[in-house]
Design an enzyme around this catalytic site. Structure first.
Site, PDB file in Angstrom:
ATOM      1  N   ASN A  10       1.001  -1.360  -0.156  1.00 26.30           N
ATOM      2  CA  ASN A  10      -0.643   0.196  -0.313  1.00 26.30           C
ATOM      3  C   ASN A  10       0.774   1.139   0.152  1.00 26.30           C
ATOM      4  OD1 ASN A  10      -1.640   2.356   0.512  1.00 26.30           O
ATOM      5  ND2 ASN A  10      -2.917   1.200   2.140  1.00 26.30           N
ATOM      6  N   ARG A  91      -2.820  -2.169  -3.385  1.00 32.50           N
ATOM      7  CA  ARG A  91      -3.670  -1.600  -2.889  1.00 32.50           C
ATOM      8  C   ARG A  91      -3.771  -0.575  -3.961  1.00 32.50           C
ATOM      9  NH1 ARG A  91      -5.282   3.771   0.557  1.00 32.50           N
ATOM     10  NH2 ARG A  91      -7.119   4.058  -0.576  1.00 32.50           N
ATOM     11  N   HIS A 179     -11.897   5.200  -1.077  1.00 34.51           N
ATOM     12  CA  HIS A 179     -11.477   4.574   0.180  1.00 34.51           C
ATOM     13  C   HIS A 179     -12.608   2.923  -0.222  1.00 34.51           C
ATOM     14  CE1 HIS A 179     -10.515   8.703   1.821  1.00 34.51           C
ATOM     15  NE2 HIS A 179      -9.545   7.806   1.981  1.00 34.51           N
ATOM     16  N   LEU A 203     -12.551   9.278   7.418  1.00 36.34           N
ATOM     17  CA  LEU A 203     -12.261  10.713   7.475  1.00 36.34           C
ATOM     18  C   LEU A 203     -10.377  10.071   8.362  1.00 36.34           C
ATOM     19  CD1 LEU A 203     -15.016  11.502   9.831  1.00 36.34           C
ATOM     20  CD2 LEU A 203     -15.198  11.477   7.521  1.00 36.34           C
ATOM     21  N   ASP A 284      -3.006  18.495   9.536  1.00 38.61           N
ATOM     22  CA  ASP A 284      -3.421  17.139  10.845  1.00 38.61           C
ATOM     23  C   ASP A 284      -4.066  17.704  11.777  1.00 38.61           C
ATOM     24  OD1 ASP A 284      -2.918  15.686  13.044  1.00 38.61           O
ATOM     25  OD2 ASP A 284      -1.056  15.222  11.647  1.00 38.61           O
ATOM     26  N   GLU A 384      -8.178  -2.919   5.948  1.00 39.53           N
ATOM     27  CA  GLU A 384      -7.804  -2.842   4.158  1.00 39.53           C
ATOM     28  C   GLU A 384      -6.560  -3.912   3.812  1.00 39.53           C
ATOM     29  OE1 GLU A 384      -7.033   0.907   4.525  1.00 39.53           O
ATOM     30  OE2 GLU A 384      -8.135   1.613   3.367  1.00 39.53           O
TER      31      GLU A 384
HETATM   32  P1  ADP Z   1      -4.337   8.562   5.463  1.00 41.72           P
HETATM   33  O1  ADP Z   1      -5.630   9.190   4.750  1.00 41.72           O
HETATM   34  O2  ADP Z   1      -2.684   9.211   5.320  1.00 41.72           O
HETATM   35  O3  ADP Z   1      -4.340   7.623   6.007  1.00 41.72           O
HETATM   36  P2  ADP Z   1      -5.143   8.501   8.548  1.00 41.72           P
HETATM   37  O4  ADP Z   1      -6.297   7.703   8.775  1.00 41.72           O
HETATM   38  O5  ADP Z   1      -4.052   7.575   9.813  1.00 41.72           O
HETATM   39  O6  ADP Z   1      -4.568   8.936   7.409  1.00 41.72           O
HETATM   40  O7  ADP Z   1      -5.860   9.847   9.534  1.00 41.72           O
HETATM   41  C1  ADP Z   1      -4.757  10.495   9.400  1.00 41.72           C
HETATM   42  C2  ADP Z   1      -5.727  11.963  10.724  1.00 41.72           C
HETATM   43  O8  ADP Z   1      -6.171  11.048  11.718  1.00 41.72           O
HETATM   44  C3  ADP Z   1      -5.110  12.816  10.581  1.00 41.72           C
HETATM   45  O9  ADP Z   1      -5.103  14.059  10.614  1.00 41.72           O
HETATM   46  C4  ADP Z   1      -4.403  13.207  12.133  1.00 41.72           C
HETATM   47  O10 ADP Z   1      -4.327  13.834  12.491  1.00 41.72           O
HETATM   48  C5  ADP Z   1      -6.648  12.082  12.330  1.00 41.72           C
HETATM   49  N1  ADP Z   1      -4.961  11.431  14.044  1.00 41.72           N
HETATM   50  C6  ADP Z   1      -4.795  10.448  13.990  1.00 41.72           C
HETATM   51  N2  ADP Z   1      -4.701  10.847  15.319  1.00 41.72           N
HETATM   52  C7  ADP Z   1      -6.358  11.896  15.965  1.00 41.72           C
HETATM   53  C8  ADP Z   1      -6.138  11.887  17.312  1.00 41.72           C
HETATM   54  N3  ADP Z   1      -5.190  11.153  18.327  1.00 41.72           N
HETATM   55  N4  ADP Z   1      -7.035  13.130  17.420  1.00 41.72           N
HETATM   56  C9  ADP Z   1      -7.791  13.713  16.405  1.00 41.72           C
HETATM   57  N5  ADP Z   1      -7.160  13.427  15.328  1.00 41.72           N
HETATM   58  C10 ADP Z   1      -6.160  12.014  14.757  1.00 41.72           C
END
Ligand code: ADP
Length: 398
Positions: A10, A91, A179, A203, A284, A384
Site C-alpha cells: 500500500n 492497493r 477509499h 475520515l 493534521d 484494508e
Molecule cells: P491516511 O488518510 O493518510 O491513511 P489516517 O487515516 O491515518 O490518514 O488519518 C490521519 C488523520 O487522523 C490526521 O488528520 C490526524 O490528525 C488524525 N488523527 C490521528 N490521531 C488523532 C487523534 N488522536 N486526534 C485527532 N485526530 C487524529
C-alpha cells in the site's frame, strides 16, 4: 487452496506500507507488517513488526528515492528472516474507466492504468512504480491489483454520471469514488448483520463518505478523483467550478503556459487547500485541535467547515437511502477525534443520530450512540489489508 504467504503493498506519496499474511481457504494470519516512511529525505524510517507488535527491524536509513525504499522491503523479504511472498496484492486508488475489476497484473495492464493517472494524480505514479518494481524483484510471483473503485461499481448511473457534455463522459469522466477497500472492510466486519441503510464516514488525511444500501454502494462523495467530495486535509472537496476557473485565469494572467497553469491549479486544489488552506496552519487534525485550544480562529473555522460539510453529506445520504440504521466512523480522525464525532452528531439529532458523550469518550472500536438513539453510531477501524488478501486468495483460486 493450500495456505501461502501473501504480501500486501500500500504505497503513498512518501511511504510504502506492507504486511504479510499466511492465507488460504479460510485462513488469514498476519505474520508481519512494516513500512518505509520519509521517501525523499536523509532520515527515513524502516520498521517491521511481528503480529504481536514486537519490532523486528527499526532503522533510520537515507531514502533518496522510491527505488532505494522498495529495495529495503524486497531485500528483507528475500533475506530468509521473513516469509517470502508467493502472491502479492497492490492497493490501487483508480485504474481508470477500462480497469474496473481486481485482477492479475501484467506489464500491459500497468501501462493501461498509468494512462489514467489524471484520475488519481497523487496516487497512481507511485503505485505503478511499485508494481513494476515488484514484478521485477519477485519474478514469477503473481501480482494482483485491488482497486478502491471496485466497491463503488454498484452505484446507479444517476450517482455515477456527471453533469458535463457527453464527449467528456465518453472519455471516462464520471464519479468513481475512493477509499473503497476501507468501505468494503467495514461491510465485511459487520457481516452477517449488515444494516440495510448504512452510512460510513472514512475520515483520514483524505476524507470521504458513502451511502451503502443492502451492503452495496449507492453513492459516495469522492468523484472522478479523490479531490472531490468532503473537504480533506489538503484537498478542496466539492467546490463551485467558477472558483477553479477564477484561479486558473490568475495563473494565465501571471504569464504561465497552459500546462504550467493546469499543474499549479492541481497543486492548489489537492495539496494547498482543505484544512491546511483554511487554517493556514496544518492538515493534521491533532495540530488543529491544539491550535483551537490556544484560541486560533482560523483553525476553528477549518474544523467547523469540515464538520459542516459532513453534516450536509450525511443529511443528503439519509435522504438518498430513505432513512438510516447505522452510521460508522472510521479512519484516523473518525477513530480518534472524539470532538469531531461529537460535533458532527450534535447537528444530526433531527435525523435520529444521538451520541452518548460518555460512550463517545473513547478511541478505537466502540458503539457510541445513546441507548435511545434511533440510529446506531459506531466506530470501526478499517481492515484494508485483510480485504486485499481476501481478493488475492479469491483470484488465485479462479
Ligand atoms: P491516511 O488518510 O493518510 O491513511 P489516517 O487515516 O491515518 O490518514 O488519518 C490521519 C488523520 O487522523 C490526521 O488528520 C490526524 O490528525 C488524525 N488523527 C490521528 N490521531 C488523532 C487523534 N488522536 N486526534 C485527532 N485526530 C487524529
Amino acid at each position: 487452496m493450500a495456505s501461502l504467504p501473501v504480501l500486501v503493498l500500500n504505497s503513498g506519496s512518501s511511504s510504502i506500507k506492507f504486511s504479510v499474511y499466511e492465507a488460504g481457504n479460510g485462513e488469514r494470519t498476519k505474520l508481519v507488517e512494516g513500512a518505509v516512511d520519509g521517501i525523499g529525505t536523509d532520515l527515513g524510517k524502516f520498521w517491521i513488526k511481528d503480529a504481536n507488535g514486537k519490532k523486528l527491524v527499526d532503522e533510520t536509513p537515507a531514502l533518496p528515492n522510491r527505488s532505494v525504499a522498495f529495495k529495503l522491503v524486497s531485500d528483507a523479504l528475500h533475506s530468509g528472516t521473513f516469509p517470502t511472498p508467493l502472491a502479492i496484492g497492490h492497493r490501487m486508488v483508480s485504474g481508470g474507466p477500462t480497469v474496473q475489476d481486481n485482477q492479475r497484473i501484467t506489464p500491459e495492464l500497468i501501462d493501461e492504468m498509468e494512462s489514467y493517472t489524471a484520475f488519481a494524480p497523487l496516487h497512481t505514479p507511485i503505485a505503478v512504480y511499485i508494481m513494476r518494481e515488484a514484478l521485477s524483484q519477485f519474478p514469477g510471483t503473481p501480482n494482483f491489483v485491488i482497486l478502491d473503485t471496485y466497491f463503488h461499481r454498484t452505484m446507479p448511473e444517476v450517482a455515477k454520471h456527471m453533469p458535463i457534455p457527453s464527449e467528456y463522459a465518453a472519455m471516462g469522466v464520471r464519479r468513481y469514488g475512493a477509499h473503497g477497500i476501507s468501505y468494503e472492510s467495514i461491510v465485511y466486519q459487520l457481516e452477517p448483520k449488515v444494516p440495510e441503510k448504512l452510512i460510513v464516514a472514512h475520515l483520514g488525511n483524505g476524507a470521504s463518505i458513502s451511502a451503502i444500501l443492502h451492503g452495496q454502494c449507492l453513492d459516495t462523495s469522492m468523484g472522478l478523483t479523490p479531490t472531490g467530495g468532503i473537504i480533506s486535509g489538503t484537498r478542496t472537496g466539492d467546490i463551485d467550478p467558477g472558483v477553479l476557473i477564477f484561479i486558473l485565469r490568475k495563473f494565465v494572467d501571471a504569464g504561465m503556459t497552459a500546462k504550467e497553469a493546469a499543474d499549479q491549479l492541481e497543486i492548489v486544489a489537492s495539496k494547498k487547500a482543505g484544512l491546511l488552506g483554511v487554517s493556514e496552519l496544518s492538515n493534521d487534525m491533532r495540530d488543529l485541535r491544539d491550535a483551537i485550544n490556544a484560541g486560533n480562529a482560523k483553525a476553528r473555522l477549518a474544523v467547523d467547515k469540515f464538520n459542516w460539510t459532513l453534516v450536509k453529506w450525511i443529511g443528503s445520504f439519509v435522504a438518498e437511502l430513505g432513512g438510516l440504521d447505522m452510521l460508522v466512523f472510521t479512519g484516523g480522525i473518525g477513530e480518534n477525534d472524539i470532538a469531531a464525532r461529537g460535533e458532527i452528531c450534535a447537528a444530526l439529532g433531527a435525523l435520529g443520530i444521538i451520541v452518548d458523550p460518555a460512550k463517545n469518550n473513547i478511541r478505537g472500536e466502540a458503539t457510541i450512540s445513546a441507548d435511545h438513539s434511533p440510529v446506531t453510531v459506531r466506530v470501526i477501524p478499517p481492515a484494508e489489508d485483510l480485504i486485499i488478501v481476501n481478493h488475492v486468495v479469491r483470484l488465485l483460486s479462479e
